[in-house]
Design an enzyme around this catalytic site. Structure first.
Site, PDB file in Angstrom:
ATOM      1  N   ASP A 119      11.286  15.183 -24.991  1.00 26.70           N
ATOM      2  CA  ASP A 119      10.786  16.125 -26.004  1.00 26.70           C
ATOM      3  C   ASP A 119      11.830  16.526 -27.037  1.00 26.70           C
ATOM      4  O   ASP A 119      11.620  17.478 -27.778  1.00 26.70           O
ATOM      5  CB  ASP A 119      10.202  17.373 -25.323  1.00 26.70           C
ATOM      6  CG  ASP A 119      11.237  18.458 -25.084  1.00 26.70           C
ATOM      7  OD1 ASP A 119      12.361  18.133 -24.681  1.00 26.70           O
ATOM      8  OD2 ASP A 119      10.901  19.629 -25.322  1.00 26.70           O
ATOM      9  N   GLU A 120      12.940  15.826 -27.113  1.00 27.16           N
ATOM     10  CA  GLU A 120      14.051  16.296 -27.928  1.00 27.16           C
ATOM     11  C   GLU A 120      14.772  15.117 -28.567  1.00 27.16           C
ATOM     12  O   GLU A 120      15.005  14.113 -27.899  1.00 27.16           O
ATOM     13  CB  GLU A 120      15.045  16.955 -26.979  1.00 27.16           C
ATOM     14  CG  GLU A 120      15.635  18.244 -27.392  1.00 27.16           C
ATOM     15  CD  GLU A 120      16.655  18.662 -26.358  1.00 27.16           C
ATOM     16  OE1 GLU A 120      17.799  18.853 -26.735  1.00 27.16           O
ATOM     17  OE2 GLU A 120      16.304  18.775 -25.168  1.00 27.16           O
ATOM     18  N   ASP A 131      12.852  19.783 -31.144  1.00 25.10           N
ATOM     19  CA  ASP A 131      12.626  20.084 -29.727  1.00 25.10           C
ATOM     20  C   ASP A 131      11.214  20.669 -29.579  1.00 25.10           C
ATOM     21  O   ASP A 131      10.896  21.689 -30.182  1.00 25.10           O
ATOM     22  CB  ASP A 131      13.695  21.100 -29.265  1.00 25.10           C
ATOM     23  CG  ASP A 131      13.623  21.399 -27.777  1.00 25.10           C
ATOM     24  OD1 ASP A 131      12.583  21.116 -27.148  1.00 25.10           O
ATOM     25  OD2 ASP A 131      14.603  21.942 -27.250  1.00 25.10           O
TER      26      ASP A 131
HETATM   27  P1  TTP Z   1      13.123  21.873 -22.601  1.00 28.23           P
HETATM   28  O1  TTP Z   1      13.062  21.427 -24.028  1.00 28.23           O
HETATM   29  O2  TTP Z   1      14.418  22.369 -22.066  1.00 28.23           O
HETATM   30  O3  TTP Z   1      12.046  23.014 -22.331  1.00 28.23           O
HETATM   31  P2  TTP Z   1      10.603  23.234 -22.936  1.00 28.23           P
HETATM   32  O4  TTP Z   1      10.263  22.207 -23.956  1.00 28.23           O
HETATM   33  O5  TTP Z   1       9.630  23.325 -21.799  1.00 28.23           O
HETATM   34  O6  TTP Z   1      10.706  24.671 -23.575  1.00 28.23           O
HETATM   35  P3  TTP Z   1      11.417  25.117 -24.937  1.00 28.23           P
HETATM   36  O7  TTP Z   1      10.322  25.678 -25.772  1.00 28.23           O
HETATM   37  O8  TTP Z   1      12.416  26.146 -24.525  1.00 28.23           O
HETATM   38  O9  TTP Z   1      12.037  23.879 -25.530  1.00 28.23           O
HETATM   39  O10 TTP Z   1      12.658  20.686 -21.660  1.00 28.23           O
HETATM   40  C1  TTP Z   1      11.622  19.782 -22.028  1.00 28.23           C
HETATM   41  C2  TTP Z   1      10.779  19.376 -20.842  1.00 28.23           C
HETATM   42  O11 TTP Z   1      11.603  18.784 -19.839  1.00 28.23           O
HETATM   43  C3  TTP Z   1      10.102  20.549 -20.183  1.00 28.23           C
HETATM   44  O12 TTP Z   1       8.824  20.847 -20.753  1.00 28.23           O
HETATM   45  C4  TTP Z   1      10.012  20.133 -18.745  1.00 28.23           C
HETATM   46  C5  TTP Z   1      11.148  19.175 -18.539  1.00 28.23           C
HETATM   47  N1  TTP Z   1      12.239  19.822 -17.771  1.00 28.23           N
HETATM   48  C6  TTP Z   1      12.287  19.624 -16.397  1.00 28.23           C
HETATM   49  O13 TTP Z   1      11.478  18.884 -15.837  1.00 28.23           O
HETATM   50  N2  TTP Z   1      13.272  20.266 -15.688  1.00 28.23           N
HETATM   51  C7  TTP Z   1      14.190  21.103 -16.278  1.00 28.23           C
HETATM   52  O14 TTP Z   1      15.064  21.682 -15.588  1.00 28.23           O
HETATM   53  C8  TTP Z   1      14.130  21.303 -17.700  1.00 28.23           C
HETATM   54  C9  TTP Z   1      15.118  22.210 -18.396  1.00 28.23           C
HETATM   55  C10 TTP Z   1      13.138  20.642 -18.390  1.00 28.23           C
HETATM   56 MG    MG Z   2      11.574  21.711 -25.520  1.00 31.23          MG
END
Ligand code: TTP
Ligand code: MG
Length: 357
Positions: free
Chosen positions: A103-104, A8
């Site tokens: 991103d995951e 992630d």
């Molecule tokens: P996440 O992996 O949930 O968040 P992140 O990568 O920004 O932070 P973390 O370090 O906690 O992993 O989500 C990945 C991307 O998806 C995030 O950068 C933006 C997008 N996203 C949205 O557009 N809306 C949302 O509600 C969420 C949770 C994520």
């Molecule tokens: Mg993330």
């Protein structure tokens, strides 16, 4: 025993923005909609998180929490480009890659192209390659099933790696707050709290019958994950069965025109997602929860597929007439579309919580 990795990216959209604009590094950065309008936070940098800002919060609230933050609009092309680079790194390790979003992803590296028996070393290799090829950091979880790998990837976030071995699993799960279990949202968390279930250890004490009575079909899932059992395979080509939008209202609504305004907004969002995926749906389901929590769904399936907001709203309005909305106040409204004419991969970068409007 399988070897599963969950990777992630850290603060993904915000990290890309900071990479591409060095003046943003080290500063609170919020990616999302207009803080002056009704925009929503997609994500924010870790500097911004220390002010209490998080995904899905209104951008206006984020601004109140941290007026000195830099607010930027999302650049999806840039994020998709990174996502493709990262996916190639995964595919160099194994074909068993199941992306969950831009991103995951889950990887099954039980057998792998590197001929490396250590999933931990592969995860480190992946994180290093991601950093050297994209300039961004990722966190990884390594374990013997998806559930544990996913929870593990969060433990040493950002830029961390966490291994949960079979020997460690029982203690690891016992100490987890239930909200960290995938699939436990705020409502389920509160319900579990009322039943005295706060952690994995509490869940382990529950009988299967009781969990099934309280949580229906999810009961078995909770029963199993409390025991570290999750046999779900890593599926490279998962297809989306439905797309939905639902909202719990700030106040119960009885006014039909206001209800239709909300449904109209959901119709616009679903239509834009369908069109983005070049697909159309045959079935629409309307969900209504009244003020007293009684919940009902009404569905309609059409021979012709639909993808426009006008069609979606018309169907929703027709189904709304089969409910008591308008006479009884409603607290939740949702539209789900399904039965697509073109497959929508789960992996596709659908942005369901986009900063609309
Ligand atoms: P996440 O992996 O949930 O968040 P992140 O990568 O920004 O932070 P973390 O370090 O906690 O992993 O989500 C990945 C991307 O998806 C995030 O950068 C933006 C997008 N996203 C949205 O557009 N809306 C949302 O509600 C969420 C949770 C994520
Ligand atoms: Mg993330």
């Amino acid at each position: 025993m399988r070897k599963i990795i969950h990777v992630d990216m850290d603060a993904f959209f915000a990290a890309v923005e900071q990479r591409d604009a060095p003046e943003l590094r080290g500063r609170p950065v919020v990616v999302g909609g207009d803080p002056g309008g009704r925009g929503v936070v997609a994500t924010c940098s870790y500097e911004a998180r220390s002010f209490g800002i998080h995904s899905a919060m209104s951008a206006a609230r984020a601004y109140r929490l941290c007026p000195q933050a830099v607010f930027v609009r999302p650049r999806f092309e840039a994020y998709k480009q990174v996502s493709r680079q990262v996916r190639q790194i995964f595919l160099d390790c194994t074909d068993l890659v199941e992306p969950l979003s831009l991103d995951e992803a889950y990887l099954d590296v039980s057998k792998n192209k590197l001929q490396n028996p250590s999933a931990t070393r592969i995860a480190q290799f992946i994180r290093q390659r991601i950093f050297s090829e994209t300039g961004l950091t990722a966190s990884a979880g390594v374990s013997y099933n998806k559930f544990l790998a996913k929870v593990a990837s969060d433990v040493h976030k950002p830029n961390g790696l966490t291994l949960v071995t079979p020997e460690q699993a029982a203690d690891f799960i016992a100490a987890l707050p239930v909200r960290r279990f995938h699939g436990v949202g705020r409502v389920t968390e509160q319900k579990m709290q009322r039943l005295g279930i706060l952690t994995g250890a509490d869940l382990l004490r529950c009988r299967l019958e009781d969990l099934q009575r309280s949580f229906g079909s999810s009961g078995l899932y909770y029963y199993q994950i409390a025991r570290g059992i999750d046999e779900r395979p890593v599926e490279p080509n998962r297809i989306r069965k439905s797309l939905g939008k639902e909202i719990t209202l700030a106040e119960d609504l009885a006014d039909l025109s206001q209800i239709l305004t909300i449904l109209g907004r959901q119709a616009e969002q679903l239509s834009s997602l369908l069109q983005q995926m070049e697909s159309a749906a045959h079935c629409l389901t309307l969900k209504v929860r009244y003020g007293d929590f009684e919940t009902l769904t009404r569905s309609r399936t059409l021979i012709e597929s639909f993808d426009s907001d006008v069609e979606i709203l018309a169907l929703a309005e027709e189904l709304l007439k089969k409910t008591a909305a308008g006479q009884r106040p409603v607290r939740l409204l949702g539209i789900t579309v399904s039965q697509f004419n073109q497959d929508i991969p789960v992996a596709d970068p659908l942005q369901l919580e986009l900063p609309f409007p």
